[in-house]
Design an enzyme around this catalytic site. Structure first.
Site, PDB file in Angstrom:
ATOM      1  N   CYS B  83       0.883  -1.170   0.000  1.00 53.79           N
ATOM      2  CA  CYS B  83       0.000   0.000   0.000  1.00 53.79           C
ATOM      3  C   CYS B  83       0.912   1.208   0.000  1.00 53.79           C
ATOM      4  CB  CYS B  83      -0.920   0.032   1.220  1.00 53.79           C
ATOM      5  SG  CYS B  83      -1.922   1.533   1.295  1.00 53.79           S
ATOM      6  N   CYS B  86      -0.501   4.385   2.235  1.00 55.93           N
ATOM      7  CA  CYS B  86      -0.648   4.326   3.697  1.00 55.93           C
ATOM      8  C   CYS B  86      -0.388   2.913   4.181  1.00 55.93           C
ATOM      9  CB  CYS B  86      -2.002   4.855   4.152  1.00 55.93           C
ATOM     10  SG  CYS B  86      -3.411   4.324   3.157  1.00 55.93           S
ATOM     11  N   SER B  87      -1.420   2.183   4.555  1.00 56.35           N
ATOM     12  CA  SER B  87      -1.187   0.865   5.148  1.00 56.35           C
ATOM     13  C   SER B  87      -2.394  -0.036   4.949  1.00 56.35           C
ATOM     14  CB  SER B  87      -0.912   1.021   6.641  1.00 56.35           C
ATOM     15  OG  SER B  87      -2.001   1.722   7.250  1.00 56.35           O
ATOM     16  N   CYS B  88      -3.121   0.150   3.844  1.00 50.47           N
ATOM     17  CA  CYS B  88      -4.322  -0.659   3.611  1.00 50.47           C
ATOM     18  C   CYS B  88      -3.937  -2.132   3.547  1.00 50.47           C
ATOM     19  CB  CYS B  88      -5.013  -0.232   2.319  1.00 50.47           C
ATOM     20  SG  CYS B  88      -5.588   1.484   2.396  1.00 50.47           S
TER      21      CYS B  88
END
Lengths: 145, 182
Positions: B83, B86-88
């Site tokens: 991702c 971000c951090s999906c």
């Protein structure tokens, strides 16, 4: 092109070297994680993930890179709660002072940091080990407020 | 902030530990259940690839609204999930993302030099294998269906589940019989 790119938009950039690091989340991190999910659930709908993202991607590169992952979340959702009028800044400040005074400060890993009053923000926080870093009192104002 | 939210009646004192526990309970073992089933049941594999959410429901796994896409590794294609923004991550399936997944370097290098990145995980992808990198978003999250390792023909479901590691479902590892500990 570089000027168009947001500081969170890291894909393909020439970043620092990659290192694999694992660690178990602290209780503080797990609670921040839970609170964000709860505030956005169908029962409450006090924020949504996109709002938090908007705060995090507009907080400025210095804050973004200086705060740990869950500190950014905390900053993100408290900002939305204040914007929406769910909480006021004064209420939050008072709650932080109370928590610091009675030692129940919700800082990750340890108790309150009430005796510290750093107003500067330091930037040697390594973002690649962000969650493993001990909480820094000097980040607290930004993270919690 | 936590105390304030509780004092104002926005959260109950029980809500937070209950939610912490929910995400503590989510982890690679859930994804592994789907992987093991797909390896041993071709019809389930089809359903997992076509309608992942429904297939998970069959296994009693509730993705809580997450839209999931399952991408399958083969002898000629390897998939890697990242991702960049971000951090999906499929957190209702695999739990909270590992720290390195959220790191600046993983996000940057995952799409810049994915083969070098995989090498750091000890995975040297042969030149003949195509590498597909999938960039997750808040609205669409990915899981890799790893290849079933050679030599596992006699394995039953629990044994297969034990092979499917978290990293193999992110694509930073492949499933090997001798390294099933991660």
């Amino acid at each position: 092109m570089t000027a168009m790119r947001g500081y969170h938009d890291l894909g393909g950039t020439d970043s620092e070297p990659f290192e694999i690091h694992e660690h178990d989340l602290t209780q503080w991190e797990r609670e921040i994680d839970a609170i964000r999910v709860l505030l956005a659930d169908d029962q409450r709908r006090l924020l949504n993930g996109e709002e938090v993202r908007r705060v995090i991607t507009s907080m400025g590169a210095e804050s973004y890179n200086g705060l740990s992952y869950y500190e950014r979340w905390l900053h993100g959702f408290t900002t939305i709660l204040v914007e929406r009028g769910t909480l006021t800044r004064a209420e939050i400040d008072a709650a932080i002072r109370r928590a610091a005074a009675d030692g129940t400060g919700a800082a990750p890993g340890n108790g309150g940091h009430g005796q510290h009053d750093h107003t500067h923000h330091d930037h040697d926080h390594s973002p690649d080990h962000e969650d493993a870093e001990p909480f820094r009192p000097e980040n607290r104002r930004l993270a919690e407020g | 902030v936590k105390a304030l939210l509780v004092a104002k009646g926005i959260l109950t004192p029980e809500d937070i530990p209950r939610t912490v526990e929910f995400y503590d309970s989510r982890g690679a073992h859930l994804g592994a259940r789907a992987v093991a089933r797909a390896w041993s049941d071709p019809a389930f594999r089809e359903r997992l690839l076509a309608t992942p959410s429904d297939a998970m429901t069959e296994l009693g796994i509730d993705l809580a609204g997450t839209r999931l896409c399952v991408v399958e590794n083969s002898g000629t294609t390897h998939n890697l999930i990242v991702c960049t923004l971000c951090s999906c991550y499929p957190r209702t399936l695999l739990g909270r993302p590992p720290p390195w997944y959220k790191s600046r370097a993983y996000r940057a290098r995952g799409v810049r030099e994915p083969r070098a990145l995989l090498a750091q995980f000890g995975l040297d992808l042969p030149d003949g294998v195509a590498l597909r990198v999938h960039d997750s978003t808040a609205d669409l999250r990915y899981m890799v269906l790893p290849q079933r390792p050679a030599g596992s023909d006699d394995f039953d479901l629990p044994a297969l589940e034990a092979l499917a590691t978290r990293d193999s479902m992110i694509g930073t590892a492949i499933v090997r019989l001798e390294t099933s500990a991660t």
